[in-house]
Design a protein around this motif. Sequence first.
Motif, short mmCIF file in Angstrom:
data_model
loop_
_atom_site.label_atom_id
_atom_site.label_comp_id
_atom_site.label_asym_id
_atom_site.label_seq_id
_atom_site.Cartn_x
_atom_site.Cartn_y
_atom_site.Cartn_z
N PRO A 13 41.87 23.39 -4.05
CA PRO A 13 40.47 23.16 -3.69
C PRO A 13 39.97 24.00 -2.51
CG PRO A 13 41.56 21.07 -4.12
CD PRO A 13 42.63 22.12 -4.13
N ALA B 202 36.36 20.07 -7.10
CA ALA B 202 36.09 21.14 -6.14
C ALA B 202 35.39 22.33 -6.77
CB ALA B 202 37.41 21.60 -5.50
N TYR B 203 35.68 22.62 -8.03
CA TYR B 203 35.05 23.78 -8.66
C TYR B 203 33.55 23.58 -8.82
CZ TYR B 203 33.80 27.34 -12.07
OH TYR B 203 33.18 28.39 -12.70
N PRO C 123 44.06 20.61 -12.33
CA PRO C 123 42.70 20.12 -12.07
C PRO C 123 42.31 18.97 -13.00
CG PRO C 123 42.61 22.10 -13.38
CD PRO C 123 44.05 21.87 -13.06
N GLU D 79 36.88 26.67 -2.79
CA GLU D 79 35.66 26.61 -1.98
C GLU D 79 35.47 27.89 -1.18
OE1 GLU D 79 33.50 23.84 1.41
OE2 GLU D 79 34.74 22.95 -0.16
N LEU E 103 40.12 25.86 -10.59
CA LEU E 103 41.23 25.02 -10.14
C LEU E 103 42.53 25.27 -10.90
CD1 LEU E 103 39.26 21.73 -9.59
CD2 LEU E 103 40.53 22.96 -7.83
N ARG F 108 47.78 19.54 -5.17
CA ARG F 108 47.07 19.31 -6.43
C ARG F 108 47.75 20.14 -7.50
NH1 ARG F 108 42.20 17.11 -7.72
NH2 ARG F 108 41.13 17.86 -9.58
#
Length: 327
Positions: free
Chosen positions: A87, A142-143, A280, A91, A82, A277
Amino acid sequence: MTGTNAKTAAVTGATGFLGTHLCKRLLEDGWAVRGLSRPTSDRGDLEGEAIDWYVGDLFDDETLRSLVDGADVVFHLAGIGLWSAGPETVERVNVDGTERVLEACRDCETGRLVFTSTSGTRRPSGDAEFADETDVAEPIGAYQSSKAQAEDLVDQYAETDGDAVTVHPTSIFGPGDGEFTVQLLSMGLEPTMPAYLPGGLSIVGVSDVVDGLLLAAERGETGEHYILGGENLTYNQAVSRIAHTVDGSPARIRVPATAIHAAGPVAEAASAVAGVRMFPFDRQMAQLATQRLFYTSRKAESQLGYEYQPIEAHLPETMEWYREDVR
């Protein structure tokens, strides 16, 4: 020089921090090394090495198939965090990219796949002091979510189509890492960095992780997961030991956990207002940052013969790099 009977390794993420160290070790051990490199990637210390470069990315199917076809081991290290992307991109690269690698392995004559995930998909449960491979955690961010999904894909591949193992390095320390390693060293060396964080983590030298990757390739059991950790240290302990070893200036002020917890919602609000974002860090990550994220590598030790060294053993080489390339 690589002999005609040398084993062949295919490495995604070859130009990254861990990938660079792995490729160097493979060459030293006499492997024939294939590396995946994006056209824009800086090959850094690998420039001029006897690596067969395959130029493309995880979504270049033809290049991927050529990379893995006939390889004895595929080391899948490529991924993104991130700090480098949003995100959706995280992904796509970590989940969809892993699926593309697995599809290429299914389509070709390929040996074992060694997938590098993260210790972040495991966390100590209840009152336990350490986490092991069975302590599967609800992903935060998300990571971690992308890595957990990628692990599931690799597990399915091992169950149905091929030979694969997954390793979970903890916080990797060593030369060439401009993120965690530089932050930790600055807290142990620089008078301008007077504060250290609460909480703690498992710190493992990059050379020990490379050892673990090779052991997983050689001795790991298909479908299994192995934590590749190091010493479990509070930030205060780590910073003090670095400073003592290299005659540094250790950070002496502990940042209150409440201050970090308060920063999480601020980061969330800033990201919401900006519509993107920005970094992170949200309230969940803020809570995580103050915990003692300690791990045990007993499984890797007993089943693979994995060993790790204390942080002091990794400081000479790391300090040489830090003084020459960072300061």
